[in-house]
Motif scaffolding. Sequence first.
Motif, mmCIF file in Angstrom:
data_model
loop_
_atom_site.group_PDB
_atom_site.id
_atom_site.type_symbol
_atom_site.label_atom_id
_atom_site.label_comp_id
_atom_site.label_asym_id
_atom_site.label_seq_id
_atom_site.Cartn_x
_atom_site.Cartn_y
_atom_site.Cartn_z
ATOM 1 N N GLN A 180 35.087 24.772 -16.615
ATOM 2 C CA GLN A 180 35.461 25.933 -17.418
ATOM 3 C C GLN A 180 34.273 26.522 -18.172
ATOM 4 N N GLY A 181 33.083 25.953 -17.971
ATOM 5 C CA GLY A 181 31.876 26.526 -18.563
ATOM 6 C C GLY A 181 31.292 25.760 -19.726
ATOM 7 N N ASP A 182 31.814 24.599 -20.066
ATOM 8 C CA ASP A 182 31.301 23.793 -21.175
ATOM 9 C C ASP A 182 30.016 23.092 -20.740
ATOM 10 N N LYS A 183 28.882 23.569 -21.250
ATOM 11 C CA LYS A 183 27.578 23.024 -20.855
ATOM 12 C C LYS A 183 27.368 21.599 -21.371
ATOM 13 N N GLU A 184 27.863 21.306 -22.563
ATOM 14 C CA GLU A 184 27.717 19.958 -23.114
ATOM 15 C C GLU A 184 28.490 18.941 -22.268
ATOM 16 N N ALA A 185 29.637 19.343 -21.758
ATOM 17 C CA ALA A 185 30.417 18.453 -20.888
ATOM 18 C C ALA A 185 29.647 18.183 -19.598
ATOM 19 N N PHE A 186 28.972 19.211 -19.074
ATOM 20 C CA PHE A 186 28.173 19.017 -17.858
ATOM 21 C C PHE A 186 27.026 18.043 -18.119
ATOM 22 N N VAL A 187 26.346 18.200 -19.247
ATOM 23 C CA VAL A 187 25.246 17.293 -19.606
ATOM 24 C C VAL A 187 25.777 15.863 -19.716
ATOM 25 N N TYR A 188 26.931 15.699 -20.322
ATOM 26 C CA TYR A 188 27.551 14.377 -20.441
ATOM 27 C C TYR A 188 27.793 13.777 -19.052
ATOM 28 N N LEU A 189 28.321 14.581 -18.143
ATOM 29 C CA LEU A 189 28.600 14.114 -16.785
ATOM 30 C C LEU A 189 27.325 13.677 -16.070
ATOM 31 N N VAL A 190 26.287 14.477 -16.191
ATOM 32 C CA VAL A 190 25.019 14.146 -15.528
ATOM 33 C C VAL A 190 24.463 12.843 -16.078
ATOM 34 N N ARG A 191 24.509 12.693 -17.385
ATOM 35 C CA ARG A 191 24.018 11.445 -17.987
ATOM 36 C C ARG A 191 24.843 10.246 -17.528
ATOM 37 N N ALA A 192 26.126 10.455 -17.334
ATOM 38 C CA ALA A 192 27.005 9.358 -16.914
ATOM 39 C C ALA A 192 26.709 8.890 -15.493
ATOM 40 N N VAL A 193 26.217 9.785 -14.636
ATOM 41 C CA VAL A 193 25.988 9.421 -13.232
ATOM 42 C C VAL A 193 24.512 9.346 -12.847
ATOM 43 N N GLN A 194 23.612 9.597 -13.775
ATOM 44 C CA GLN A 194 22.196 9.699 -13.405
ATOM 45 C C GLN A 194 21.623 8.420 -12.819
ATOM 46 N N GLN A 195 22.019 7.253 -13.310
ATOM 47 C CA GLN A 195 21.502 5.993 -12.754
ATOM 48 C C GLN A 195 21.958 5.823 -11.309
ATOM 49 N N SER A 196 23.208 6.147 -11.045
ATOM 50 C CA SER A 196 23.723 6.063 -9.673
ATOM 51 C C SER A 196 22.980 7.039 -8.775
ATOM 52 N N LEU A 197 22.755 8.248 -9.263
ATOM 53 C CA LEU A 197 22.039 9.246 -8.474
ATOM 54 C C LEU A 197 20.634 8.758 -8.153
ATOM 55 N N PHE A 198 19.988 8.141 -9.132
ATOM 56 C CA PHE A 198 18.630 7.642 -8.912
ATOM 57 C C PHE A 198 18.606 6.565 -7.831
ATOM 58 N N VAL A 199 19.506 5.600 -7.934
ATOM 59 C CA VAL A 199 19.540 4.495 -6.966
ATOM 60 C C VAL A 199 19.803 5.029 -5.557
ATOM 61 N N ILE A 200 20.738 5.949 -5.442
ATOM 62 C CA ILE A 200 21.071 6.508 -4.131
ATOM 63 C C ILE A 200 19.904 7.320 -3.580
ATOM 64 N N ALA A 201 19.340 8.192 -4.404
ATOM 65 C CA ALA A 201 18.209 9.012 -3.952
ATOM 66 C C ALA A 201 17.042 8.127 -3.539
ATOM 67 N N ARG A 202 16.776 7.088 -4.324
ATOM 68 C CA ARG A 202 15.658 6.191 -4.037
ATOM 69 C C ARG A 202 15.858 5.470 -2.715
ATOM 70 N N SER A 203 17.105 5.110 -2.431
ATOM 71 C CA SER A 203 17.360 4.390 -1.186
ATOM 72 C C SER A 203 17.214 5.299 0.031
ATOM 73 N N ILE A 204 17.272 6.597 -0.187
ATOM 74 C CA ILE A 204 17.157 7.531 0.935
ATOM 75 C C ILE A 204 15.735 8.054 1.089
ATOM 76 N N VAL A 205 15.135 8.572 0.021
ATOM 77 C CA VAL A 205 13.827 9.235 0.154
ATOM 78 C C VAL A 205 12.637 8.312 -0.037
ATOM 79 N N LYS A 206 12.820 7.174 -0.682
ATOM 80 C CA LYS A 206 11.828 6.110 -0.760
ATOM 81 C C LYS A 206 10.611 6.352 -1.649
ATOM 82 N N ASN A 207 10.553 7.422 -2.440
ATOM 83 C CA ASN A 207 9.449 7.531 -3.402
ATOM 84 C C ASN A 207 9.878 8.334 -4.627
ATOM 85 N N ASP A 208 9.163 8.122 -5.731
ATOM 86 C CA ASP A 208 9.555 8.710 -7.013
ATOM 87 C C ASP A 208 9.526 10.231 -7.025
ATOM 88 N N GLU A 209 8.496 10.817 -6.428
ATOM 89 C CA GLU A 209 8.369 12.272 -6.470
ATOM 90 C C GLU A 209 9.526 12.953 -5.739
#
Length: 176
Positions: free
Chosen positions: A12-41
């Motif tokens: 519905q457009g709540d930016k703070e809610a979006f930031v909360y969601l991203v913070r809640a899933v960021q570790q999972s996103l990192f692990v998944i991305a790392r397992s696919i692309v294999k480097n930090d950059e």
Amino acid sequence: MDLSEKADLARQGDKEAFVYLVRAVQQSLFVIARSIVKNDEDCADAMQETITKAFSNIHTLKEPAYFKTWIIRILINECNRIIRKKKRVYPVPYDMRKTSYQGDYEQIELFEIIDELDEPLQIIVTLFYIEDLSVREISKVLEVSEGTVKSRLFRARQQLSELVLPGKGGARYELS
């Protein structure tokens, strides 16, 4: 307030809610991305693009309860785009895979063993065992049938048992 309520607010457009969601899933996103692309950059690029695309398209999220599945699908698409663009694979420095597992040695061994699997099985194992997604969620994320996910998990378990259990073709790793 749970993730689906926050996702509904973000839709519905709540930016703070979006930031909360991203913070809640960021570790999972990192692990998944790392397992696919294999480097930090590339991992950072994939995550940044994923967050940008998710923010721009949050209004298209049909079911707020599936926010995590939805953003992981975006991430996987971004990782695959980066791989296609680069057309090469990078070695993974295991000490850079920071997650919440018991200790550094166990973590290194875990990811070394996962990296021994056939490539299509690595992402399935990461999503199922590391990120704790259900078979149904994985099938949605990877856009394959639940049967395909189950058969890949079965093959991954077979390969893992050959890698870690003595007497099964000479195990390369020992479980402590």
